[in-house]
Design a protein around this motif. Structure first.
Motif, PDB file in Angstrom:
ATOM      1  N   GLY A   1     -37.488 -13.232   3.369  1.00  0.00           N
ATOM      2  CA  GLY A   1     -36.337 -12.477   3.827  1.00  0.00           C
ATOM      3  C   GLY A   1     -35.028 -13.041   3.335  1.00  0.00           C
ATOM      4  N   GLY A   2     -35.090 -14.007   2.418  1.00  0.00           N
ATOM      5  CA  GLY A   2     -33.866 -14.616   1.922  1.00  0.00           C
ATOM      6  C   GLY A   2     -33.241 -13.886   0.749  1.00  0.00           C
ATOM      7  N   GLY A   3     -33.907 -12.825   0.282  1.00  0.00           N
ATOM      8  CA  GLY A   3     -33.329 -12.039  -0.807  1.00  0.00           C
ATOM      9  C   GLY A   3     -33.923 -12.322  -2.178  1.00  0.00           C
TER      10      GLY A   3
ATOM     11  N   ARG B   1     -30.438 -27.119   4.125  1.00  0.00           N
ATOM     12  CA  ARG B   1     -31.285 -25.918   4.212  1.00  0.00           C
ATOM     13  C   ARG B   1     -32.542 -26.089   3.347  1.00  0.00           C
ATOM     14  NH1 ARG B   1     -33.509 -22.440   5.988  1.00  0.00           N
ATOM     15  NH2 ARG B   1     -33.058 -20.231   6.320  1.00  0.00           N
ATOM     16  N   ALA B   2     -32.342 -26.616   2.145  1.00  0.00           N
ATOM     17  CA  ALA B   2     -33.471 -26.832   1.233  1.00  0.00           C
ATOM     18  C   ALA B   2     -34.371 -27.937   1.753  1.00  0.00           C
ATOM     19  CB  ALA B   2     -32.959 -27.167  -0.169  1.00  0.00           C
ATOM     20  N   ARG B   3     -33.760 -28.973   2.270  1.00  0.00           N
ATOM     21  CA  ARG B   3     -34.537 -30.104   2.793  1.00  0.00           C
ATOM     22  C   ARG B   3     -35.429 -29.625   3.946  1.00  0.00           C
ATOM     23  NH1 ARG B   3     -30.237 -33.592   3.926  1.00  0.00           N
ATOM     24  NH2 ARG B   3     -29.706 -33.486   1.717  1.00  0.00           N
TER      25      ARG B   3
ATOM     26  N   LEU C   1     -28.038  -9.638  -0.466  1.00  0.00           N
ATOM     27  CA  LEU C   1     -27.509 -10.460  -1.565  1.00  0.00           C
ATOM     28  C   LEU C   1     -26.023 -10.670  -1.322  1.00  0.00           C
ATOM     29  CD1 LEU C   1     -29.223  -8.900  -4.759  1.00  0.00           C
ATOM     30  CD2 LEU C   1     -29.958 -10.900  -3.450  1.00  0.00           C
ATOM     31  N   LYS C   2     -25.627 -11.941  -1.207  1.00  0.00           N
ATOM     32  CA  LYS C   2     -24.229 -12.246  -0.900  1.00  0.00           C
ATOM     33  C   LYS C   2     -23.589 -12.951  -2.084  1.00  0.00           C
ATOM     34  CE  LYS C   2     -25.298 -12.906   3.997  1.00  0.00           C
ATOM     35  NZ  LYS C   2     -25.633 -13.931   4.995  1.00  0.00           N
ATOM     36  N   ASP C   3     -22.730 -12.235  -2.795  1.00  0.00           N
ATOM     37  CA  ASP C   3     -21.967 -12.825  -3.893  1.00  0.00           C
ATOM     38  C   ASP C   3     -22.819 -13.694  -4.829  1.00  0.00           C
ATOM     39  OD1 ASP C   3     -19.356 -11.901  -3.828  1.00  0.00           O
ATOM     40  OD2 ASP C   3     -18.920 -13.105  -2.036  1.00  0.00           O
TER      41      ASP C   3
ATOM     42  N   PHE D   1     -32.707 -22.209  -5.280  1.00  0.00           N
ATOM     43  CA  PHE D   1     -33.120 -22.100  -3.878  1.00  0.00           C
ATOM     44  C   PHE D   1     -32.250 -21.063  -3.183  1.00  0.00           C
ATOM     45  CE2 PHE D   1     -32.660 -23.400   0.611  1.00  0.00           C
ATOM     46  CZ  PHE D   1     -33.985 -23.256   1.003  1.00  0.00           C
ATOM     47  N   MET D   2     -32.891 -20.039  -2.632  1.00  0.00           N
ATOM     48  CA  MET D   2     -32.164 -18.949  -1.975  1.00  0.00           C
ATOM     49  C   MET D   2     -32.516 -18.884  -0.504  1.00  0.00           C
ATOM     50  SD  MET D   2     -32.096 -15.378  -3.995  1.00  0.00           S
ATOM     51  CE  MET D   2     -30.903 -14.466  -3.040  1.00  0.00           C
ATOM     52  N   ALA D   3     -31.497 -18.692   0.323  1.00  0.00           N
ATOM     53  CA  ALA D   3     -31.736 -18.479   1.750  1.00  0.00           C
ATOM     54  C   ALA D   3     -30.621 -17.597   2.287  1.00  0.00           C
ATOM     55  CB  ALA D   3     -31.758 -19.808   2.494  1.00  0.00           C
ATOM     56  N   ASP D   4     -30.975 -16.698   3.201  1.00  0.00           N
ATOM     57  CA  ASP D   4     -30.001 -15.802   3.838  1.00  0.00           C
ATOM     58  C   ASP D   4     -29.127 -15.074   2.827  1.00  0.00           C
ATOM     59  OD1 ASP D   4     -30.984 -16.812   6.250  1.00  0.00           O
ATOM     60  OD2 ASP D   4     -29.572 -18.508   6.139  1.00  0.00           O
TER      61      ASP D   4
END
Lengths: 251, 222
Positions: A46-48, A240-242, A26-28, A217-220
């Protein structure tokens, strides 16, 4: 901390960071969920997403940042943490029903042991909830005797039995056979239209379109974008979402 | 055969002592073993450390030494007196040593039982607001016990046979010592030897059958 009014968010995450060893999951993260709001969290594995879900009732601890629920910072441990958890329902991917207890006992255990409600009253309410999710006739059976879809509906009834202020759904349909997904989603749509506050980690876009107020939408480990469901699925803002949507939509 | 009939009352009285020691130590070791395993899985590091140290020290000490400590250390040196009646005092010193020893095996059996309970159920228990000890008592341990009924039966059988080393605590009332004492008078008597062995088997065999039956009956379906 000010008294929580109806306009203040029910859950608020501010600058939340979490690592699993070297992995920064989880980044900020900044996210708030309003009362009665249904938020769908979507994104690659794996995106959190699950971790985001699990930090809200402190099944996972966080490294830094601040999470408030109903105006109060999450308690770290002990009775106050147990009390917080009793107010936040959770539905897991693998159902996690108590194998040695009957369906009805699964639903009444929390009310009796945590809330101190009389058994008879808890059972009456438990049966009503099982009726609501369509499995009252199975009340005396054990979890292993039910199908996955039925087990997941029991898990939802178990969460509802605590009269939670919010329910977290961690990929509730991912472990189900395809023909059982709809019966669980139907129950969830019903909850959403009754005004339950929900945070739902899922890939079910049909559900997101029908019931969600907002898609995250969450990634990385980051929240890449937040939009209304229709806008997100038709006109995603980020590459990223696209990219993610093109992969799940073409199959 | 005449020897067996002649000494049967003494041996029977001795065997009754083995039965009593077994029953009391059985109950105590199950309770103490449950407490030990609760400590070992608790979220408090100090409790975990105490539980682990206790199990590793006591489980790896020969029972005769544990019993000798019970008699010489607790009773003679530290002055622990449970009863003014010497034979009653001796009985309880054996119970204490035997329970302290057997509890470590009960605890280890239960710990492997806890590992059979899916982690998700513990999370679900916490998620509905149960405290750690509530989840342990209501969700984890009931399933752990059911998973290890058979190994617990073996622990109990071992414990029953271990009552025959009570002499290490200076307690001379149980049947194996009575037998040895009798042999000092009569010479080795095969009938007495076999008779006593059969008495123990009559006690322990049903435990094996009973725990096997219970394990099948109470198995948790997943």
């Amino acid at each position: 901390m000010t008294e929580a009014g109806s306009s203040s968010p029910l859950v608020k995450l501010e600058a939340v960071n979490k690592h699993f060893g070297a992995l920064h999951v989880l980044k900020d993260i900044d996210l708030s969920v309003a009362r009665g709001e249904v938020v769908v969290v979507i994104g690659p594995s794996g995106g959190g997403k699950s971790t985001l879900c699990r930090v809200i009732n402190r099944l996972e601890t966080i490294d830094s940042g601040d999470i408030t629920f109903d105006g109060q910072t999450l308690p770290a441990e002990g009775k106050s943490l147990a009390k917080l958890r009793s107010e936040v329902g959770m539905v897991f991917q693998s159902f996690n029903l108590f194998s040695h207890k009957t369906i009805l006992e699964n639903v009444t255990l929390g009310p009796i042991k945590v809330r101190g409600i009389a058994r008879q009253q808890a059972e009456q309410r438990g049966l009503e909830l099982l009726e609501r999710v369509g499995i009252a006739s199975q009340a005396a059976k054990y979890p292993a005797q039910l199908s996955g879809g039925q087990q997941q509906r029991v898990a939802i009834a178990r969460a509802l039995a605590m009269d939670p202020k919010m329910i977290l759904f961690d990929e509730p349909t991912s472990a189900l056979d395809p023909e059982m997904v709809q019966e669980v989603l139907d129950v969830m749509v019903g909850l959403a239209s009754d005004g339950m506050t929900m945070l739902v980690v899922t890939h079910e876009m049909g559900f997101a379109r029908r019931a969600a107020h907002r898609v995250v939408f969450m990634a990385d480990g980051q929240i890449v974008e937040e939009s209304a469901p229709e806008a997100f699925f038709t006109q995603p803002k980020s590459d990223r979402a696209r990219d993610f949507l093109s992969k799940i939509l073409t199959h | 055969m005449d020897d067996l009939i002649k000494y049967a009352p003494d041996l029977a009285a001795g065997f009754l002592v083995n039965v009593k020691l077994s029953l009391v130590s059985g109950v105590l070791s199950l309770i103490l073993g449950t407490i030990l395993v609760s400590m070992r899985v608790s979220p408090t590091p100090v409790l975990r450390a105490v539980g682990t140290t206790y199990v590793n020290v006591v489980r790896n000490t020969p029972l005769t030494l544990v019993l000798a400590f019970s008699a010489l250390g607790l009773s003679d040196t530290l002055g622990l007196t449970i009863s003014d009646e010497p034979s009653t005092n001796g009985f309880w010193l054996v119970v204490l040593g035997l329970s302290a020893y057997t509890a470590t095996f009960v605890g280890e059996a239960l710990r492997s039982g806890i590992n059979t309970v899916p982690l998700g159920q513990a999370e679900a228990a916490r998620a509905i607001g149960l405290t750690f000890f509530q989840s342990l008592r209501l969700i984890i341990l009931p399933q752990a016990f059911r998973a290890v009924i058979r190994p617990l039966g073996s622990v109990m059988i071992a414990m029953i046979k271990n009552t025959t080393v009570s002499v290490a605590a200076g307690y001379l009332a149980e049947s194996a010592f009575v037998m040895k004492d009798t042999f000092d008078d009569t010479g080795v008597s095969i009938p007495i030897f076999i008779g006593l062995a059969l008495a123990f088997m009559a006690f322990t065999l049903p435990i094996g059958f009973l725990t096997g039956w219970l394990a099948r009956r109470l198995a948790v379906a997943r």
